[in-house]
Design a protein around this motif. Structure first.
Motif, PDB file in Angstrom:
ATOM      1  N   ILE A  95       0.844  -1.154  -0.145  1.00  0.00           N
ATOM      2  CA  ILE A  95      -0.081   0.073   0.063  1.00  0.00           C
ATOM      3  C   ILE A  95       0.972   1.364   0.054  1.00  0.00           C
ATOM      4  O   ILE A  95       2.080   1.085   0.209  1.00  0.00           O
ATOM      5  N   GLU A  96       0.359   2.292  -0.309  1.00  0.00           N
ATOM      6  CA  GLU A  96       1.065   3.561  -0.385  1.00  0.00           C
ATOM      7  C   GLU A  96       1.691   4.121   0.756  1.00  0.00           C
ATOM      8  O   GLU A  96       1.161   3.584   1.824  1.00  0.00           O
ATOM      9  N   SER A  97       2.523   5.075   0.880  1.00  0.00           N
ATOM     10  CA  SER A  97       3.478   5.327   1.816  1.00  0.00           C
ATOM     11  C   SER A  97       2.629   6.185   2.823  1.00  0.00           C
ATOM     12  O   SER A  97       1.512   6.760   2.446  1.00  0.00           O
ATOM     13  N   THR A  98       2.999   6.389   4.109  1.00  0.00           N
ATOM     14  CA  THR A  98       2.321   7.125   5.122  1.00  0.00           C
ATOM     15  C   THR A  98       2.673   8.437   4.692  1.00  0.00           C
ATOM     16  O   THR A  98       3.784   8.864   4.402  1.00  0.00           O
ATOM     17  N   VAL A  99       1.563   9.466   4.822  1.00  0.00           N
ATOM     18  CA  VAL A  99       1.853  10.808   4.479  1.00  0.00           C
ATOM     19  C   VAL A  99       1.726  11.961   5.696  1.00  0.00           C
ATOM     20  O   VAL A  99       0.633  11.724   6.331  1.00  0.00           O
ATOM     21  N   LEU A 100       3.124  12.379   6.060  1.00  0.00           N
ATOM     22  CA  LEU A 100       2.973  13.236   7.197  1.00  0.00           C
ATOM     23  C   LEU A 100       3.300  14.619   6.986  1.00  0.00           C
ATOM     24  O   LEU A 100       4.249  15.014   6.432  1.00  0.00           O
ATOM     25  N   LEU A 101       2.534  15.396   7.378  1.00  0.00           N
ATOM     26  CA  LEU A 101       2.656  16.760   7.432  1.00  0.00           C
ATOM     27  C   LEU A 101       3.398  17.448   8.546  1.00  0.00           C
ATOM     28  O   LEU A 101       2.984  17.140   9.709  1.00  0.00           O
ATOM     29  N   VAL A 102       4.589  18.083   8.417  1.00  0.00           N
ATOM     30  CA  VAL A 102       5.273  18.541   9.481  1.00  0.00           C
ATOM     31  C   VAL A 102       5.493  19.859   9.296  1.00  0.00           C
ATOM     32  O   VAL A 102       5.764  20.522   8.494  1.00  0.00           O
ATOM     33  N   ARG A 103       5.133  20.617  10.528  1.00  0.00           N
ATOM     34  CA  ARG A 103       5.172  21.985  10.839  1.00  0.00           C
ATOM     35  C   ARG A 103       6.312  22.361  11.981  1.00  0.00           C
ATOM     36  O   ARG A 103       5.827  22.062  12.861  1.00  0.00           O
ATOM     37  N   HIS A 104       7.361  23.053  11.695  1.00  0.00           N
ATOM     38  CA  HIS A 104       8.187  23.381  12.554  1.00  0.00           C
ATOM     39  C   HIS A 104       7.732  24.690  13.312  1.00  0.00           C
ATOM     40  O   HIS A 104       7.694  25.779  12.605  1.00  0.00           O
ATOM     41  N   ARG A 105       7.419  24.689  14.464  1.00  0.00           N
ATOM     42  CA  ARG A 105       6.799  25.949  15.380  1.00  0.00           C
ATOM     43  C   ARG A 105       7.855  26.455  16.381  1.00  0.00           C
ATOM     44  O   ARG A 105       8.888  25.475  16.465  1.00  0.00           O
ATOM     45  N   PRO A 106       8.045  27.410  16.656  1.00  0.00           N
ATOM     46  CA  PRO A 106       9.051  27.909  17.540  1.00  0.00           C
ATOM     47  C   PRO A 106       9.113  27.338  18.863  1.00  0.00           C
ATOM     48  O   PRO A 106      10.309  26.807  19.327  1.00  0.00           O
ATOM     49  N   ASP A 107       8.107  26.729  19.335  1.00  0.00           N
ATOM     50  CA  ASP A 107       7.813  25.827  20.698  1.00  0.00           C
ATOM     51  C   ASP A 107       7.648  24.465  20.650  1.00  0.00           C
ATOM     52  O   ASP A 107       7.772  23.788  21.481  1.00  0.00           O
ATOM     53  N   LYS A 108       7.245  23.977  19.560  1.00  0.00           N
ATOM     54  CA  LYS A 108       7.102  22.471  19.130  1.00  0.00           C
ATOM     55  C   LYS A 108       6.992  22.226  17.762  1.00  0.00           C
ATOM     56  O   LYS A 108       7.064  23.237  16.880  1.00  0.00           O
ATOM     57  N   VAL A 109       6.828  20.999  17.338  1.00  0.00           N
ATOM     58  CA  VAL A 109       6.639  20.247  16.050  1.00  0.00           C
ATOM     59  C   VAL A 109       5.296  19.765  15.968  1.00  0.00           C
ATOM     60  O   VAL A 109       4.784  19.219  16.903  1.00  0.00           O
ATOM     61  N   GLU A 110       4.412  20.503  15.028  1.00  0.00           N
ATOM     62  CA  GLU A 110       3.032  19.962  14.730  1.00  0.00           C
ATOM     63  C   GLU A 110       3.035  19.113  13.727  1.00  0.00           C
ATOM     64  O   GLU A 110       3.831  19.361  12.501  1.00  0.00           O
ATOM     65  N   LEU A 111       2.574  17.907  13.730  1.00  0.00           N
ATOM     66  CA  LEU A 111       2.445  16.799  12.849  1.00  0.00           C
ATOM     67  C   LEU A 111       0.929  16.560  12.426  1.00  0.00           C
ATOM     68  O   LEU A 111       0.057  16.504  13.467  1.00  0.00           O
ATOM     69  N   SER A 112       0.463  16.117  11.303  1.00  0.00           N
ATOM     70  CA  SER A 112      -0.558  15.573  10.887  1.00  0.00           C
ATOM     71  C   SER A 112      -0.422  14.430   9.972  1.00  0.00           C
ATOM     72  O   SER A 112       0.310  14.540   9.015  1.00  0.00           O
ATOM     73  N   ILE A 113      -1.150  13.212  10.269  1.00  0.00           N
ATOM     74  CA  ILE A 113      -0.983  12.133   9.470  1.00  0.00           C
ATOM     75  C   ILE A 113      -2.080  12.439   8.380  1.00  0.00           C
ATOM     76  O   ILE A 113      -3.228  12.253   8.639  1.00  0.00           O
ATOM     77  N   LEU A 114      -1.900  12.818   6.952  1.00  0.00           N
ATOM     78  CA  LEU A 114      -2.767  12.957   6.068  1.00  0.00           C
ATOM     79  C   LEU A 114      -3.145  11.678   5.505  1.00  0.00           C
ATOM     80  O   LEU A 114      -4.036  11.609   4.687  1.00  0.00           O
ATOM     81  N   ARG A 115      -2.430  10.610   5.351  1.00  0.00           N
ATOM     82  CA  ARG A 115      -2.750   9.277   4.897  1.00  0.00           C
ATOM     83  C   ARG A 115      -1.933   8.103   5.586  1.00  0.00           C
ATOM     84  O   ARG A 115      -0.986   8.412   5.857  1.00  0.00           O
ATOM     85  N   ARG A 116      -2.813   7.271   6.279  1.00  0.00           N
ATOM     86  CA  ARG A 116      -2.280   6.119   6.709  1.00  0.00           C
ATOM     87  C   ARG A 116      -1.487   5.162   6.023  1.00  0.00           C
ATOM     88  O   ARG A 116      -1.618   5.035   4.612  1.00  0.00           O
ATOM     89  N   GLY A 117      -0.417   4.646   6.512  1.00  0.00           N
ATOM     90  CA  GLY A 117       0.361   3.423   5.924  1.00  0.00           C
ATOM     91  C   GLY A 117       1.200   2.828   6.602  1.00  0.00           C
ATOM     92  O   GLY A 117       0.806   2.346   8.014  1.00  0.00           O
ATOM     93  N   HIS A 118       2.108   2.063   6.143  1.00  0.00           N
ATOM     94  CA  HIS A 118       3.105   1.052   6.904  1.00  0.00           C
ATOM     95  C   HIS A 118       3.783   1.780   8.075  1.00  0.00           C
ATOM     96  O   HIS A 118       3.860   1.105   9.218  1.00  0.00           O
ATOM     97  N   ILE A 119       4.243   2.991   8.143  1.00  0.00           N
ATOM     98  CA  ILE A 119       4.717   3.724   9.221  1.00  0.00           C
ATOM     99  C   ILE A 119       3.605   4.186   9.945  1.00  0.00           C
ATOM    100  O   ILE A 119       2.683   5.046   9.528  1.00  0.00           O
ATOM    101  N   LEU A 120       3.647   3.933  11.291  1.00  0.00           N
ATOM    102  CA  LEU A 120       2.413   4.092  12.246  1.00  0.00           C
ATOM    103  C   LEU A 120       2.620   5.327  13.100  1.00  0.00           C
ATOM    104  O   LEU A 120       3.718   5.706  13.164  1.00  0.00           O
ATOM    105  N   LYS A 121       1.460   5.923  13.474  1.00  0.00           N
ATOM    106  CA  LYS A 121       1.586   7.080  14.511  1.00  0.00           C
ATOM    107  C   LYS A 121       2.767   6.837  15.582  1.00  0.00           C
ATOM    108  O   LYS A 121       3.344   7.553  15.950  1.00  0.00           O
ATOM    109  N   SER A 122       2.162   5.455  16.133  1.00  0.00           N
ATOM    110  CA  SER A 122       3.226   5.094  17.315  1.00  0.00           C
ATOM    111  C   SER A 122       4.757   4.901  17.019  1.00  0.00           C
ATOM    112  O   SER A 122       5.456   5.442  17.908  1.00  0.00           O
ATOM    113  N   ASP A 123       4.838   4.529  15.569  1.00  0.00           N
ATOM    114  CA  ASP A 123       6.297   4.591  15.253  1.00  0.00           C
ATOM    115  C   ASP A 123       6.825   5.955  15.224  1.00  0.00           C
ATOM    116  O   ASP A 123       8.081   6.143  15.736  1.00  0.00           O
ATOM    117  N   LEU A 124       6.152   7.041  14.807  1.00  0.00           N
ATOM    118  CA  LEU A 124       6.549   8.425  14.744  1.00  0.00           C
ATOM    119  C   LEU A 124       6.702   8.947  16.142  1.00  0.00           C
ATOM    120  O   LEU A 124       7.901   9.484  16.298  1.00  0.00           O
TER     121      LEU A 124
END
Length: 338
Positions: free
Chosen positions: A171-200
Motif C-alpha cells: 500500500i502507498e506510503s504514510t503521508v506526514l505533514l510536518v510544521r516546525h513551530r518555535p516551541d514545538k513540532v506540529e504533525l498531521s497524518i494525512l494518509r495512513r500507511g506502513h509507518i504508524l503514528k506510534s512509530d513516529l
C-alpha cells in the motif's frame, strides 16, 4: 527478456526524453517522470487521467536531494528521515520555489519520499534529479503491485515499465505533514500507511522533540485524499457482519443499486442491467502485514473472475493500527459498506 541494466538504461533514456515510466518501489509501482521537464509532469496527469488538483509525491535518492526541493527542511524532518528513509514515509514540507506548481497542485507544500527499492534509488541517482511519481494506475483505480499490473493498466499507452518484482509492502506510503513551530513540532497524518503514528511518536520522543499531532486538518496536501479511491471495476461491498450470508448481502445490494451513481468522482461504476446475481468473496491473510501486501493484487484478481460484485467481510480480529491503514484503502475502494 531485457536485462535489469538494459531496462535501467532504457528507462533513463525515456525520462530524459520527457516520457513517463513504470517505476518499482517497496509500496506500489509509480508512474514516474523528471521534475525538471514540465511537459513530462503534465504527461503523468494525462496518462493517469488524473485531475490536476491531486498533488504528486517527489521521489529522491538522498536527504541532500530532498533538501533542494523544500524551502525549510528542519530538525524534525532530519530526525524522521534518518530513521525511516529509505522507506514508506512521505514528508509534506514547504516547497522550494524551483518546484513546478503542477507537482504541488498549486499548494505551497511538497510531498517528498526516498523509496526503499534498489532500482528506484539507483535510477533517481543516475538521472540526477528527483522523480515525481504517483501510483501507476488510472486515476481512482486499484494501485499496482507488480509490473504486470502496470502493463495491463496502460496497455493502450506508451509506458515503459521497469520490472522490479512484486512490491514488499503493498500500500502507498504514510503521508506526514510536518510544521516546525518555535516551541514545538506540529504533525498531521494525512494518509495512513506502513509507518504508524506510534512509530513516529517513539522516534520523536527518543530524539527529545516537543511535538503535537493535529487530527483535524485539510487533507488536500496529500495524494489519495478523496473519499473514493483505489476502486476495482466492479462494485466492492464491505460487510461489517462477518457472519452474514452472501445471498442476504446481495438482496440488500440490489435494493440499493438504484441509489448508486453511474460515476463516483470520475470513476465509472459498472451496474449490471439485471441486478447483481453473482459475488466473489475477497479473502485476505489473518496477519495484517501479509493482508496489506496482498490486498491490491487479490482485489485485481477477484475482479477478473466474472462476478457482478466483490464482497469483503470485516472480521472481529481486524482491529488496531496495522489494520487501520488497510481499511483506509478498503473503505475508499468500496461502493457500499453494509
Amino acid at each position: 527478456m531485457m536485462s535489469t541494466n538494459d531496462a535501467l538504461k532504457k528507462a533513463q533514456q525515456v525520462l530524459e526524453e520527457g516520457g513517463v515510466i513504470g517505476l518499482p518501489t517497496e509500496t506500489v509501482y509509480g508512474l514516474a517522470a523528471r521534475i525538471d521537464i514540465p511537459s513530462a509532469i503534465e504527461k503523468i496527469f494525462t496518462t493517469k487521467e488524473r485531475p490536476f488538483f491531486d498533488p504528486l509525491i517527489v521521489h529522491v535518492s538522498s536527504i541532500d536531494m530532498a533538501k533542494k526541493v523544500t524551502a525549510y527542511w528542519g530538525p524534525a524532518s532530519q530526525a524522521l528521515a534518518e530513521v525511516f528513509w529509505p522507506g514508506p514515509l512521505t514528508l509534506i514540507l514547504p516547497k522550494d520555489n524551483s518546484i513546478n506548481s503542477m507537482i504541488t497542485s498549486g499548494l505551497e507544500s511538497v510531498g517528498i519520499r526516498m523509496p526503499n527499492h534498489p532500482i528506484a534509488l539507483g535510477l533517481i541517482e543516475e538521472v540526477g534529479v528527483p522523480l515525481a511519481a504517483p501510483s501507476a494506475n488510472k486515476f481512482g483505480r486499484t494501485s499496482p503491485t507488480s509490473a504486470t499490473h502496470v502493463r495491463v493498466e496502460f496497455k493502450n499507452e506508451n509506458v515503459f515499465v521497469v520490472d522490479g518484482g512484486d512490491c514488499q509492502i503493498g500500500i502507498e506510503s504514510t503521508v506526514l505533514l510536518v510544521r516546525h513551530r518555535p516551541d514545538k513540532v506540529e504533525l498531521s497524518i494525512l494518509r495512513r500507511g506502513h509507518i504508524l503514528k506510534s512509530d513516529l511518536e517513539k522516534v520523536l520522543k527518543e530524539k527529545g522533540f516537543t511535538f503535537e499531532f493535529i487530527e483535524q486538518v485539510d487533507k488536500r496536501e496529500s495524494p489519495g485524499h478523496m473519499k473514493h479511491h483505489y476502486m476495482p471495476p466492479i462494485p466492492l461491498i464491505v460487510s461489517t457482519d462477518s457472519k452474514r450470508a452472501v445471498d442476504d448481502i446481495l438482496k440488500e445490494v440490489n435494493q440499493k443499486l438504484g441509489q448508486l451513481p453511474d460515476e463516483i468522482e470520475s470513476i465509472k461504476i459498472i451496474k449490471p442491467a439485471n441486478g447483481i446475481a453473482k459475488a466473489e468473496v475477497l479473502k485476505l491473510s489473518h496477519d495484517p502485514l501479509l493482508a496489506t501486501r496482498e490486498f491490491y493484487g487479490k482485489l485485481r484478481e477477484v475482479a477478473l473472475k466474472g462476478a457482478d460484485c466483490i464482497v469483503f467481510y470485516k472480521e472481529p480480529h481486524q482491529v488496531g493500527e496495522r489494520w487501520e491503514s488497510l481499511f483506509d484503502r478498503l473503505n475508499k475502494a468500496a461502493s457500499l459498506i453494509l
